[in-house]
Each structure stands twice: as structure tokens, then as C-alpha cells.
Design a protein around this motif. Structure first.
Motif, short mmCIF file in Angstrom:
data_model
loop_
_atom_site.label_atom_id
_atom_site.label_comp_id
_atom_site.label_asym_id
_atom_site.label_seq_id
_atom_site.Cartn_x
_atom_site.Cartn_y
_atom_site.Cartn_z
N ALA A 121 -13.99 2.89 -1.00
CA ALA A 121 -13.51 4.23 -0.64
C ALA A 121 -12.02 4.45 -0.89
N SER A 122 -11.29 3.41 -1.33
CA SER A 122 -9.87 3.61 -1.61
C SER A 122 -9.69 4.40 -2.90
N ILE A 123 -8.48 4.93 -3.06
CA ILE A 123 -8.21 5.72 -4.27
C ILE A 123 -7.99 4.82 -5.48
N CYS A 124 -7.22 3.75 -5.30
CA CYS A 124 -6.79 3.02 -6.49
C CYS A 124 -7.10 1.54 -6.40
N GLY A 125 -6.77 0.86 -7.48
CA GLY A 125 -7.06 -0.55 -7.61
C GLY A 125 -6.42 -1.41 -6.55
N CYS A 147 -7.13 1.99 2.71
CA CYS A 147 -6.12 1.02 2.30
C CYS A 147 -4.97 0.98 3.28
N ARG A 148 -4.49 2.15 3.72
CA ARG A 148 -3.32 2.17 4.61
C ARG A 148 -3.60 1.40 5.90
N ILE A 149 -4.74 1.69 6.50
CA ILE A 149 -5.02 1.04 7.78
C ILE A 149 -5.77 -0.27 7.55
N SER A 175 0.86 -1.19 0.00
CA SER A 175 0.00 0.00 0.00
C SER A 175 0.89 1.23 0.00
N CYS A 176 0.52 2.22 -0.80
CA CYS A 176 1.35 3.42 -0.81
C CYS A 176 1.17 4.19 0.49
N GLY A 177 0.05 3.99 1.15
CA GLY A 177 -0.15 4.64 2.44
C GLY A 177 -0.91 5.94 2.36
S1 SF4 Z 1 -5.75 2.34 -2.44
FE1 SF4 Z 1 -4.08 2.94 -3.73
S2 SF4 Z 1 -3.86 5.10 -3.28
FE2 SF4 Z 1 -4.95 4.27 -1.59
S3 SF4 Z 1 -3.36 3.76 -0.10
FE3 SF4 Z 1 -3.84 1.94 -1.31
S4 SF4 Z 1 -2.29 1.97 -2.83
FE4 SF4 Z 1 -2.36 4.03 -2.03
#
Ligand code: SF4
Ligand SMILES: Cc1cc2nc3c(=O)[nH]c(=O)nc-3n(C[C@H](O)[C@H](O)[C@H](O)COP(=O)(O)O)c2cc1C
Ligand code: SF4
Ligand code: SF4
Ligand code: FES
Ligand code: FES
Lengths: 285, 521, 579
Positions: free
Chosen positions: C553-557, C519-521, C512-514
């Protein structure tokens, strides 16, 4: 409708929104309460906290209302089961990993806990064995205290220090994933970094992770009493730019200086002189 | 950006400038030092201290020579172009390079970029005005705006940045020797008559003196009593030892201040004042002519009183009862007398977060820029704007074998003028007044970073620590003047001043640096 | 644009020399033209910022870490604020920002799925006991030769020990292949050999058609993206073309970051037929009108990178790249950029940030890459397999192209078979082949089939009841799974599937990019719960709740798919209550 605005539907109500404005702006003009955390009206949306998500018809996932421009004909739901669930989980996740006791929804000027209660977030569900952010308190000078245990990684301080305002870039996000955190290069102490102590990062921080020493010490002494404070708007006494200051006063003592984020001159930002130069009014040392 | 280090001296203004840069604006920085502002520039031109007019005239000539003059604008809105053209004829690129030290290619590039830009501004601060020929410097820049028509339109213009929060307001309110509030002349009988009617007394039509003239008058014995409000000339004026002597020899010196400054220490009477922007209410006017309100935040300490109250009390003792003098009442009185402020009601100032004059009526939105009249068909009935031919004249302090180095002065981000105010907090980024020296000079003089040296000018000597600074050009040194109690940098500076502006030549002294070990031994 | 504050640490001579190799000897972010004239400014800085990642690679390779002095040097040369550069350096798995104390190459051992089941952890322990500097790595893209290793060089090249062995694909020499036809036949280091084997015929055909017809052809072919999301390629190209027609400059990017656990197809393709990617990228540039081609290749692929660099250089020498390469006035050149160990950088917008010299954090979409991609300009980004499909489409024509596969999933697909099959490796098969048939192609299952991970860590587990599933986009979707990037990772009853699932959860936590909270938590909490090993109904409920929020609700795939495998494993009873 005209060329400069679009019409969208929010929770069944028709709302006109100026072109380029966001769904959140639409929610506000429709009187629909939407929580925010990483949003600031003087910063580019980082859209990372995801507490403001809404459901937009035709979109596979939920959409951050703070950054998504309204488009003609959008149908938005802000209180669907999916929305409530994601907001609850975001607040719960944060509560399970970070000390959010002082976190605020700045746009609403309310404690974040108001929303956690509203959505029924229960951070204890994950047990007490879970990883939390743990960073030592940083008190490296007489002006700031940095307590990253309270940091939700909203990116606001980075933006204020960077190309949204100050262009000093003393701090950035480093590391990745759960270990990502705000840091100077090689975690150098702030006085040994590019920091110019404009206090703009502190001013935008919604969680108390960054605090002015004046506020931190009063809180520590359990003597920070917002209810006994008044705010007087005045003009900085230094250079000719004319920055507006808000002097926060408790017991006839200035305890903090901010600037209105909607003021044309400052957009809420100050320099070190405006932010800290008031101390000659009441010398502290 | 010419002779201004706004990154440190006007930081929030610089935020706006950086927004422009992010949107694709080009920036040229003209400054003897590669300042923190100049580091944001596309091109820095490090001209020789005091060669500003030579550079401006060379740019002017190049614009004319390259056929880049805005001829319609010049014909319609200006006067004296031919004389100007003749006056700059001698400033060829080659001569410009010789006088300024800046390669002609860069000068040419600046001239062309400025002339060709859709919109362009020239911004300056004390690098232009703290010279013995300050007014000529300003004229030289104004001429460039007139040549190209970069004035009186949105996004273009001439922008002098004011160094103090209310220096603009002070002038607007008539705190100038020859002006009444609203820039009406003291010797204008009609205007003076209107003031006399409202004030109910006869007013003296003879213009007063500039600060620098006052010191001359002290020296000649003409001026024997001074009432100084909120200024600290004993630290801030050039050649301070001389100034202190003059002040201490006055028959009577009254100082009204919030601090016991060095000037106050010399006074016969000290009137303690409250802090205007935090302990009382009123208005201040910023660099962009924006009048904004201040609100009292805290109670002043015992004994310190509002400036207005002190003045009213003094008037009463002198036999004039001004009645009540609330800030709002005084403001309304001003509005009745100063046409540019007439439309700024107390309520509008509060509700609209400030207004920029001229604002002649309550339905007027205020004026973000001046001189729009230059673009009107009839010039709003005014005379065209005149070019003013000016000749280059270097600093008075010539470099000699005895004083071979140039010293210029400036401000640091976290400090302010004499440091009385900014010294009150513990800035983590503060360093003292040190002398910045180019590595090549340091090597030649055999001095090291951090070493304490004696800096000697024709007027005095000061001991300063050395900071090796590659952002200078060889031969140039620099110091701030924020810590007079530690090092009196202004002992070194030249008090020769421009007769028209009254500003001293802080920016160009000649000095030598002595190793302290050497002179002791 | 910033106040650059550089601490007193200085770079060693060696570090400076290493940096000079990638940045050139002169500084052009800041040019001291004369004692009194210095050029800098926003535009110059922006133009140079994309060299940050290559410069960091140079420092890491030279000293085994990115030292404060080295970082300062790069920051001064590129005029990048050190805090930002540090933020970038700490983003990547291949970079160290603490002094390792010794000067040795580091052996990375893959601990993901296929390798995990083949004794990777034992190998790791063994190497470490032998005194080697080791690093547990996510999938290294060599799943067919598990357990995989990669040696990160010190002041010398990186290397993959297995690359010294001769390489063959199981279907080698099969003339009916389309994408793998040249593999093992062509000399990957020789442009003439490529030409003799039909190379550049497609480019020629493309130029006969002209851009408009070419884009139409790709749209009509039904080609969809092979990077995982299966987006129609023609639509993407047409969108970029439309932007170029308004006068904007554009980019085409080959996304060879290939870090989805279980995926190794792009590596095999590039190592053995690099010119095909160069040709395909040229065609994409021609179709879209882009003037810049980029290949972003993962940092752990030294052989593929070397072959590609050579191929690009030869193409340039041969006049295929450079000024007017794609016709009068249509310049086109290709730049290769190496990743540095970050799965998320395969996400297209994260990849743009990575190339641009920022942290590889995905951007919120919209705006989409076709309008705001690399450097904010219109960009068509495709997987190498997607691009190489266009070659066959052009040389054989659309009707031939569509003879294989189904209406919605035309043509062939590359499948990466790993784990418990007799002959792991890369296979090309028409869409529509069943899972059972595919496993048979690979020699059948070794032992008793327990589960198959379809599509990689972002995909899902299936069991033997799926053997009859036709491998098409539509059928896999109907059955609630995915083809993803073509991963088919097989587990038998001997394998510790619980450990495999837990490792997948850990993978997402690590990668996870964080940036975003869910996604981060969420990935952290998911790994904590799955890793603890005991899953009661309450835990499972919590996992489902977390999954819903991450997906929504996450930003990316990455966040969207982080729960897929875990949830499918629970559904199949591979872990949790049923186990
Ligand atoms: S969903 Fe994508 S943008 Fe969001 S923390 Fe995970 S990796 Fe990063
Ligand atoms: C976390 C993540 C990793 C990805 N990794 C890759 C990758 O390594 N290679 C790839 O081609 N696509 C990858 N993608 C998909 C890309 O975002 C993008 O959709 C793809 O490159 C488009 O090319 P295509 O249309 O040819 O498939 C990844 C997506 C995500 C969310
Ligand atoms: S320190 Fe404050 S402003 Fe900065 S990321 Fe953390 S919570 Fe946000
Ligand atoms: S805050 Fe800074 S920039 Fe603003 S008026 Fe005060 S000194 Fe000037
Ligand atoms: S407030 Fe919208 S994502 Fe944080
Ligand atoms: S290389 Fe080990 S799983 Fe891919």
C-alpha cells in the motif's frame, strides 16, 4: 461502451465509468463502499492515506482508488484479503500514532471508527510505549484552533490553502518521515503568516485537527450536539459573487459556516467574510 | 483586469480566475496600485488615477493601427466604427504614455495580446465606476470588446463585478429610478399597464431619482422625506459631513435596518428588520445574474421583522391589503411580470442551485453569458451594437500646490464597505483605515511608518496612521473606508458624480498630508 | 503563484551575495521594468522555481543554517511562498533551520552497515568529545573506506578527507574491463585525455546509426537498469522517443543520487571517468530527442561534483553541448543539480520534485516518467552505470557486448564490496559469477562468514548457503533476493548483526518522506519493534503484517522494500527467535 466511458469490473460486477474518472467513482456508481480519508471531491487527490486501496489485476502493488483513473478492462477487487489487510493496517497505524477520535470519512459522512471496526484494526497491538505525534495546541486568534495531535497528514489543508483553491500557501508540510507535520515558515504563529483566514483548510480537515473556535469551544464544553443541529443553505451577504453558505445552527445559534463542495461557484471554498462575517447576526463579543 | 482588486473584494471569483491562470491564461492588471490582485498578473500597468479612457483609447487606436481589428465582427455586429476610429486617432502610443504615465511599450503589448487572444475578458469593478465620468469609462472598455469581438462567446466578454450580494437583484427587481422589474422602462405604457393590472392600482410613469439626485433635491428643498431601507449613506457616501447635514434637516426620515446605523441615529422613525439571508427566506441575484435561494436559518430577535412583513404592514396602514405575502408567492408574481425570470420556478431554483437569467421558460437552462446574439446571422433582429466615442477627462480634483497628492480608495479582504457587518468578528488580519504612502513621498514629507498624520482634502480633514507602501507609485496615496467610527475617510472623497450612473468619484481626490506635530506646533 | 507574505526578517549582505552567485544579480521571477510596469506571473515563477534547491545550498553553506532572513530573501527573489520553501528546507538532512550557535564546519560520520561495523560510533563519540560539530549520517557512499566521513563546509567547499589520498580500484589496469577500463588510466580532468582513451567514439557511432537504430540497438542489447529496478533501458528510451515525435520537449536525467547503503559505484565512476557520463548522456539525448540533460548527484560527493562540473564545462567549450549540439536543430545542454541528503530523492519521481524545487516526495505512478517526468514532460531517467554501458555497446557492437553475462542478464555488472572482505572496493564482473567467486575476487572473507547483505538496505540478507548463487537477475530473484544496485556487504561472526539490522530499520524510519501512512508509521513501528531487541513470535507476526501492508500500500519503492532486510534477517535467524 462508447468513447466517453470505459468498462471495468469491480468485485465481479461490470461498471461503466466516464473517461478520466477514478476507480473510486466506479465503486460509487456500483454501490461498493470504499473508505476514504485524504480524498475530497473538491481537491486534487493527494493519495497519501492509502485507506482506499484496491487490488487491480496485473498490478504488483495495491492501487489507490481515489486517484487512479479507470482504464478499459480493469479488473478490480475491493474486498480481497490483501485489500482488507492493508486497510486494516493503515487504520491501525493511524490509531497508534494520532488521536483519531474525531476523524471522519467525509465522503461517507461517518466516523472513521466505523471502518476501523469493520476491518478489525487494533491500534493497541503496538503497546503503549510507541511514539505518537505530540504537538502543543495552537490557539493564536479568535477564529481557529489547531490541534495537530489529531493530524493524519492528509495534505488536504495544504491543498486548499495552496493551488487547489486559495493560492495563499500559508501552510505546508515540513520535516520528513514520522516527524513530518503541517507548519508555517519557521512555525510562525498563524496571524504572523500569509494566512488570510478563509477557513478553507478548516473546512476540508477530516480529523478535527483544525477547528473553528466556535466548534472547539462547544466540544470542550461537551455541548457540541450534531444531532440537535440543522443546516440551512443560503447566500453570502457580502460581495456579488454569490457564494452559497451552509449555516449550521444549534439552539438557534449559528455555530459553523461551510459551503457545499459541489456548488459551481464555491467548490466548498469561501473567503473570510463569508466564513466569519455572519457574526453580526448574533454578535459574540 | 481593470480597476478591480478582486483578490480582496471578490475572493471566490478570483479562485476561478486563478484556475484560468494555472491553465495558461495571461493576465494584465490595469490599476494605479499594484494591488494583491495585480501581483498575480503577468504584467501590471500602473496608470495615473483617472486616465482610464486615455489608456483604453490608446489601446483601441493601436489595435486599429496594427491591423488587429476583428473586421468581420465589426462589419456584421457593430455600428459607428468610423466615428470611433476618428475619435481615437489622436491617442497615439506617445500621447497615451503622456496621459497615463505607462510606457508605450507596455500599452502596445496589452493591445496586441488582447486583440490576438482566442478568448479574452475585461473585468472591472469600482476603479472604473467610482469616477465622475464612470459611464464614459465603461464605454471605453466596451469599445475594445467590440473592436476585437471578445464578447458574446464562451470565455470572452465584459465582466463588471458587483460589490454587493444582491445589487444585481435589486436592479433586476426594479430598484432603479427608471426601471420596472426585468429592466422594463417605467415610461413604457404597455409594461406599466401589465404591472398596474396585477397590482390593481395606477402606477406613476415618471422616473424617480438617483441617490445622488436625491441629495441634490434635499439640498434644494424639493425632497423633504426619505424612507431608507438597508443603506447607510451617512457613512458610505462621499463627502459624508455634507450628507449627514442634509439627512438631519429632512422633515421626516424613516430608516429600516438591522442595525442602529449612523443614518438610523438621524431618523425620526426606525423600523427594526430581520437579517434577510439568515433570518428569513427569499432570493438574491449575484454578479453573474444567478438567482439563488436563501433559507431562514435562525429566528430573528424579538421585535425585528422580515422586510416583506414590514412593507405589507405599512401598506395595510396606508389602506392596501396585500393578502399573504410569502416569498414564493411574490416570486411567482414576479415571474408573471418579468420575462427574463419567467422560467425560474421556485422548485427549479432549489433543485438546480440557482439559475442565470435570461431564463424565459421552464425548459430553458438559463444563460451563462449574454450578447450571444451578436454572433447570430440576423443579430436576432436587433440593431448592431454601437461604438461610443468618448474623450479622456482626468479627475475633477486637480493636483495643485495646495493639494499635491492623489488619494484613491478601496477595500480590504476581511472588511466590507462601512464595516457595519464585517466589524462583527475579530479578524486576525485586520488593520484599521490607514493611509498608504509611497516610501519616496514619505521620505520627502519626513513621515514615518505608523505615524499619525492629518490628511487634508478640499472638503475636509482626517487623522490617519501612515503605512509605507512600496506597491504604490510616487504621488499616489490610498486608504480603505471600513472604520468610519475611527477615521472618516469619506470626509475626504469627492462627491462630484456621474450624472448618468449617480456614482461619486471616490477614486480620485487630491490631498495633502500634514505632520500633526507640525500643525500643532 | 501566491500571496507572498514576507516577515520582517532580512538577509545579511553575505547571504544575499551567496544567493546572487546562484541566482544571478537580477531578479527575473519579478521584474520591475518601470515605476508603473511590473512583470511577474505564473510562467516566470515556474521557470525559476527549480533554483530553490541551489539557493538553499548557498544559504546553508554561507551561514551554516538557513536563517529566516535568508529564506525570505530567496523567497522574494524566486517568488516562492516562505511556508513552501521552509517545507523544502526541512526535508533535507544537509540543511539546518535552527541557528547552530557557532560557525563551524560539520563532520558527518556514516553510521550505516559497513562503517557501523568499523567503529563509526566510536569515531563519532571521539570527534564529539574533541569538540567538533558532528552529525550521524546515513551511508556516505564510501563504504570501501569505512568508517567514512564527510565535512560539510562553512563559507567554503565541502570536503571528504579520504579524497586527499590516492585512489585505486582493485582491478586497476585490467584491459578486459568494460565500465572501469579507463579508471586510473585517464586524466579525469582533461577532455583530451578522455579522447585519447577512446572517448567520444561511441557518440560518433551513435550518430552514424541515427536515433531509431540506436534505440533499437539498446533494446536488443538487453540492457536493464542498474539503479535497482532493472527495467529494460531500450523500452524506456523508445517511449520517450515516441513522445518527442509527437512534438513534446523531453529530458534525460542521470540519477547519481546514489544513497542506497553500501553503494559507491557511481561515485567511483564519476570521480575517475566523468566524461564517460557526459558522453553517455549526450547519446541518451540523441536517442530520445531530449533537449535537456540533468545530472542529479548526491550532496555528499564534492569531488565527483567538481569533476563533473569541469567535464560539463569543457564539453560545452568544446562545442559538444549547446545550440545544435546533436545535429541541426537539436540543442542539448546539461545541468548539474546537487541533492541535499535524502535517500528518497533517488526515487525517480522524488528526484524530479527535488529538481523542480519541491519537497522530494515521490509521485504516484502512473503516470510514468516517460510521459510525465521532470516538469511534467517526457523523461528518460537512468543510473550512471546503465548509461555508461551504452558506450561499450556502441564501440564494440552488440555481439561482443553480449559475449559476457547470460541471455536475460547480458554483459557485466559493478559490485560494491564492503565489510568483512580482505579487499573492499568496486569490482566489475560478468553477470553469472557466483557469490562465492565474487567474494574470492575481493580476497575472501575476513573471519567467518555470517551473512551478506545483497542489494543494500532495500535488499536482503543471505548466508553461506547462497555462495553458489549465480549473480544474475534471474537467479537472485529465484532465490528470493536481489542484486539491487550491486551492494555486497559482508558480515562475519564477530560483527554485531543485531545492531546492523536495527540500524537498517532506523535508516528507513529516518529516510521515509513521510507522505504515505503505511511507510511513515510502518517504518517507525518496525524500528521500535526491531530496536527493542526482543523478538518473540508475536512481534515477528506483527512485523510480517506490517511488511505486507508497506509492500502493498505504500506509494514508492522505499516503503515497498523497507521490510526486506528485516524479514530476511528473521528468516535466516540473524535476529529474533532463532537467535
Ligand atoms: S513509501 Fe515512498 S512515498 Fe510513501 S512515505 Fe515512504 S518514502 Fe514516502
Ligand atoms: C528509495 C529509492 C531510492 C533510489 N535511489 C536510486 C539511486 O540513488 N540511484 C539510482 O540510479 N536509482 C535509484 N532508485 C531507482 C530509481 O527510482 C530509478 O528506477 C532508476 O534511477 C532508473 O534508472 P535505471 O533504469 O538506469 O536503473 C531508487 C529507488 C527508490 C525507491
Ligand atoms: S490538519 Fe487536517 S487537513 Fe491538514 S493535514 Fe492534518 S488532518 Fe489533514
Ligand atoms: S464568501 Fe467572500 S467571495 Fe463569496 S460572496 Fe461572500 S464575500 Fe463574496
Ligand atoms: S483516500 Fe485514497 S489515498 Fe487517501
Ligand atoms: S559509507 Fe558507511 S556504509 Fe556506506
Amino acid at each position: 461502451m462508447n468513447n466517453s466511458s470505459v468498462t471495468i469490473t469491480i468485485d465481479g460486477e461490470t461498471v461503466e465509468v466516464d473517461v478520466g474518472r477514478t476507480i473510486l467513482d466506479g465503486c460509487r456508481s456500483a454501490g461498493v463502499d470504499t473508505p476514504t480519508l485524504c480524498h475530497g471531491d473538491n481537491l486534487t487527490p493527494s493519495n497519501v492515506c492509502r485507506v482506499c486501496v484496491v487490488e487491480v489485476e496485473g498490478s504488483r502493488t495495491l492501487v489507490p482508488s481515489c486517484s487512479r483513473p479507470a482504464e478499459e478492462g480493469m479488473v478490480v477487487a475491493t474486498d480481497s484479503e490483501r485489500v482488507r489487510h492493508s486497510r486494516k493496517m493503515v487504520l491501525e497505524f493511524l490509531g497508534s500514532a494520532v488521536d483519531v477520535s474525531q476523524a471522519r470519512d467525509v465522503d461517507h459522512d461517518s466516523d472513521l471508527s466505523v471502518w476501523s471496526d469493520h476491518y478489525g484494526a487494533d491500534p493497541t497491538r503496538y503497546g503503549d510505549q510507541v511514539a505518537k505525534s505530540s504537538a502543543p495546541l495552537k490557539r493564536e486568534d479568535d477564529l481557529y484552533v489547531r490541534d495537530y495531535d489529531k493530524c493524519v497528514l492528509c495534505y488536504k489543508c495544504v491543498e486548499a490553502c495552496g493551488d487547489d483553491a486559495q493560492h495563499t500557501f500559508a501552510i505546508a508540510v515540513s520535516g520528513r518521515g514520522f516527524d513530518a507535520h503541517i507548519s508555517t515558515e519557521f512555525d510562525a504563529a498563524l496571524p504572523d503568516s500569509a494566512c488570510v483566514y478563509c477557513g478553507n483548510c478548516v473546512a476540508v480537515c477530516p480529523t478535527g485537527a483544525l477547528q473553528f473556535t466556535t466548534e472547539f469551544d462547544l466540544r470542550k464544553a461537551a455541548d457540541w450536539r450534531p444531532e440537535d443541529q440543522h443546516v440551512a443553505r443560503t447566500v453570502c451577504s457580502y460581495c456579488g459573487v454569490g457564494c452559497n453558505l451552509e449555516l449550521h445552527v444549534q439552539d438557534n445559534t449559528i455555530v459553523k459556516v461551510t459551503s457545499p463542495s459541489d456548488h459551481d461557484v464555491t467548490s466548498g471554498m469561501l473567503c473570510i467574510k463569508g466564513r466569519f462575517g455572519w457574526q453580526y447576526v448574533q454578535p459574540r463579543f | 483586469m481593470w480597476g478591480s482588486n478582486a483578490r480582496e473584494a471578490h475572493p471566490i471569483f478570483f479562485h476561478h480566475l486563478m484556475k484560468g491562470l494555472n491553465n495558461g491564461a495571461q493576465m494584465f492588471a490595469v490599476d494605479p496600485r499594484r494591488t494583491s490582485s495585480a501581483k498575480f498578473a503577468d504584467v501590471w500597468l500602473g496608470l495615473e488615477v483617472g486616465s482610464d479612457i486615455a489608456l483604453a483609447n490608446t489601446i483601441g487606436r493601436e489595435i486599429i493601427d496594427a491591423g488587429l481589428v476583428n473586421t468581420d465582427f465589426v462589419a456584421h455586429s457593430t455600428a459607428g466604427f468610423e466615428q470611433y476610429k476618428a475619435s481615437v486617432e489622436a491617442y497615439t502610443l506617445e500621447r497615451g504614455e503622456a496621459l497615463t504615465g505607462v510606457p508605450s511599450g507596455a500599452i502596445r503589448e496589452l493591445a496586441h495580446s488582447y486583440a490576438r487572444a482566442d478568448r479574452a475578458q475585461i473585468l472591472w469593478t469600482l476603479g472604473i465606476t467610482e469616477h465622475h465620468n464612470a459611464v464614459d469609462n465603461v464605454f471605453a472598455l466596451c469599445n475594445l470588446a467590440l473592436l476585437t469581438g471578445h464578447i458574446g462567446r464562451w470565455g470572452s466578454g465584459l465582466v463588471p463585478l458587483r460589490g454587493q450580494n444582491n445589487v444585481q437583484g435589486g436592479g433586476d427587481m426594479g430598484a432603479l429610478p427608471n426601471k420596472l422589474p426585468g429592466f422594463q422602462n417605467v415610461d413604457d405604457r404597455d409594461a406599466l399597464g401589465r404591472f398596474a393590472d396585477v397590482y390593481g392600482v395606477d402606477l406613476n410613469p415618471v422616473p424617480g431619482k438617483h441617490l445622488t439626485h436625491m441629495f441634490e433635491a434635499m439640498e434644494s428643498g424639493e425632497l423633504t422625506c426619505a424612507y431608507i431601507v438597508g443603506e447607510n449613506p451617512a457613512d458610505s457616501e462621499a463627502n459624508t459631513s455634507h450628507v449627514r447635514k442634509l439627512l438631519s434637516e429632512l422633515d421626516c426620515l424613516i430608516v429600516q435596518d438591522i442595525f442602529l446605523t449612523r443614518t438610523a441615529e438621524l431618523a425620526d422613525v426606525v423600523l427594526p428588520a430581520s437579517v434577510a439571508w439568515a433570518e428569513s427566506s427569499g432570493t438574491v441575484t449575484s454578479s453573474e445574474r444567478r438567482v439563488q435561494r436563501c433559507h431562514q436559518a435562525v429566528e430573528a430577535p424579538e421585535g425585528a421583522r422580515d422586510d416583506i412583513e414590514i412593507l405589507a404592514d405599512l401598506a395595510r396602514r396606508l389602506g392596501y391589503d396585500w393578502g399573504t405575502t410569502s416569498p414564493q408567492e411574490l416570486w411567482d408574481e414576479l415571474r408573471s411580470l418579468s420575462p427574463p425570470h419567467a422560467g425560474m420556478s421556485w422548485e427549479r431554483l432549489e433543485a438546480e442551485g440557482g439559475l442565470q437569467w435570461p431564463c424565459p421558460s421552464t425548459d430553458h437552462p438559463g444563460s451563462p453569458f449574454l450578447h450571444g446574439w451578436l454572433w447570430e446571422d440576423d443579430l436576432a433582429g436587433r440593431a448592431p451594437a454601437p461604438f461610443t466615442a468618448v474623450e479622456a477627462a482626468g479627475p475633477l480634483d486637480r493636483l495643485t500646490d495646495e493639494f499635491p497628492l492623489r488619494l484613491t480608495t478601496g477595500r480590504a479582504l476581511d472588511s466590507y464597505n462601512t464595516g457595519v457587518l464585517s466589524g462583527s468578528f475579530n479578524s486576525p488580519i485586520r488593520y484599521g483605515d490607514e493611509i498608504d504612502v509611497h516610501p519616496a513621498d514619505a521620505e520627502r514629507l519626513g513621515i514615518a511608518d505608523g505615524e499619525l498624520v492629518r490628511v487634508v482634502s478640499p472638503r475636509g480633514a482626517v487623522d490617519l496612521g501612515v503605512r509605507i507602501q512600496p506597491d504604490l507609485v510616487p504621488g499616489l496615496t490610498f486608504t480603505t473606508f471600513h472604520f468610519p467610527e475611527l477615521a472618516d475617510s469619506n470626509l475626504l472623497t469627492n462627491d462630484a458624480y456621474d450624472a448618468r450612473s449617480g456614482t461619486s468619484e471616490f477614486k480620485a481626490a487630491s490631498i495633502r498630508i500634514e505632520r500633526i506635530g507640525d500643525c500643532d506646533g | 503563484m501566491a500571496d507572498l507574505y514576507i516577515s520582517s526578517d532580512v538577509a545579511s549582505e553575505g547571504e544575499m551575495a551567496a544567493v546572487a552567485v546562484v541566482l544571478g544579480p537580477d531578479d527575473d521571477a519579478l521584474v520591475v521594468e518601470h515605476e508603473r510596469v511590473v512583470r511577474g506571473g505564473t510562467r516566470r515563477r515556474h521557470a525559476r522555481r527549480n533554483l530553490l534547491l541551489p539557493a538553499l545550498h548557498a544559504l546553508q553553506n554561507h551561514a551554516g543554517w538557513i536563517s529566516p532572513g535568508g529564506l525570505n530573501h530567496v523567497c522574494e527573489r524566486l517568488q516562492v511562498p516562505p511556508a513552501e520553501a521552509y517545507g523544502v528546507a526541512t526535508f533535507y538532512d544537509l540543511f539546518r533551520t535552527t541557528d547552530p550557535g557557532n560557525r563551524e564546519a560539520v563532520t558527518h560520520v556514516c553510521v550505516d552497515g559497513a562503517c557501523q561495523m568499523s567503529g563509526a560510533n566510536e569515531l563519532l563519540a571521539e570527534l564529539e568529545a574533541g569538540g567538533a560539530r558532528v552529525h550521524a549520517s546515513p551511508c556516505l557512499g564510501q563504504c570501501e573506506r569505512a568508517p567514512a566521513t564527510f565535512v560539510q563546509g562553512l563559507a567554503g567547499p565541502d570536503l571528504v578527507p579520504a579524497d586527499s589520498l590516492p585512489y585505486t580500484i582493485p582491478q586497476q589496469g585490467d584491459a578486459s574491463l568494460r565500465l572501469l577500463r579507463r579508471i586510473g588510466v585517464v586524466d579525469p580532468t582533461d577532455i583530451d585525455s578522455y579522447r585519447h582513451n577512446g572517448g567520444f567514439a561511441a557518440l560518433e557511432r551513435a550518430r552514424e546509426l541515427g536515433p531509431t537504430e540506436l534505440v533499437q540497438l539498446v533494446t536488443d542489447s538487453g540492457l536493464s537498469g542498474r539503479g535497482g529496478a532493472a527495467f529494460p533501458t531500450g523500452v524506456k528510451w523508445a517511449a520517450v522517443r515516441a513522445e518527442v515525435d509527437t512534438g513534446r520537449s523531453a529530458h534525460v536525467v542521470a540519477n547519481a543520487d546514489e544513497s542506497e547503503p553500501g553503494t559507491f559505484k557511481d561515485r567511483v565512476l564519476i570521480e575517475n571517468d566523468p566524461f564517460s557520463l557526459v558522453e553517455a548522456l549526450l547519446i541518451a539525448g540523441y536517442a530520445t530527442g531530449a533537449t535537456h540533460g540533468w545530472i542529479y548527484i548526491r550532496g555528499e560527493y564534492p569531488l565527483a561534483t567538481a569533476r563533473l562540473e569541469k567535464a560539463v564545462a569543457e564539453a560545452r567549450t568544446g562545442g559538444l553541448l549547446g545550440a545544435n549540439a546533436l545535429g541541426e536543430g537539436h540543442n542539448f545542454d546539461i545541468t548539474i543539480r546537487r541533492g541535499a541528503g535524502a535517500y528518497v530523492c533517488g526515487e525517480e519521481t522524488a528526484l524530479f520534485n527535488s529538481i523542480e524545487g519541491f519537497r522530494g516526495e515521490p509521485r504516484n505512478k502512473p503516470p510514468f516518467p516517460t510521459t510525465h517526468g521532470l516538469f511534467g514532460e517526457p523523461t528518460a531517467i537512468n543510473n550512471p552505470e546503465t548509461l555508461v554501458n551504452v558506450l561499450h555497446l556502441l564501440t564494440s557492437g552488440i555481439s561482443e557486448y553480449r559475449t559476457q553475462g547470460t541471455e536475460r542478464s547480458p554483459a557485466t555488472k559493478l559490485f560494491c564490496l564492503s565489510g568483512a572482505v580482505l579487499t573492499p572496493g568496486l569490482y566489475e564482473a560478468p553477470f553469472g559469477i557466483t557469490l562465492g567467486e565474487l567474494l574470492e575476487m575481493a580476497g575472501g572473507v575476513r573471519g567467518d562468514l555470517r551473512a551478506v547483505l545483497m542489494g543494500g538496505a532495500a535488499g536482503s540478507f543471505v548466508d553461506r548457503s547462497f555462495l553458489d548463487m549465480a549473480l544474475t537477475l534471474e537467479d537472485t530473484q529465484k532465490r528470493g533476493t536481489t542484486l539491487g544496485s550491486g551492494v555486497v556487504m559482508v558480515f562475519n561472526t564477530e560483527d554485531d548483526i543485531v545492531a546492523a539490522v536495527s540500524r537498517i530499520a532506523e535508516f528507513f524510519r529516518d529516510e521515509s518522506c513521510g507522505q504515505c501512512v503505511p511507510c511513515r508509521i510502518g517504518t517507525q513501528r518496525q524500528h521500535e519493534i526491531v530496536g527493542a531487541g526482543v523478538l518473540d513470535a508475536k512481534h515477528i507476526g506483527l512485523i510480517d503484517e506490517m511488511a505486507a501492508a508497506m509492500r502493498d500500500a505504500s506509494i514508492c519503492g522505499l516503503g515497498h522494500t523497507a521490510s526486506n532486510a528485516v524479514q530476511s534477517a528473521i528468516r535466516l535467524g540473524l535476529i529474533g527467535a532463532g537467535k
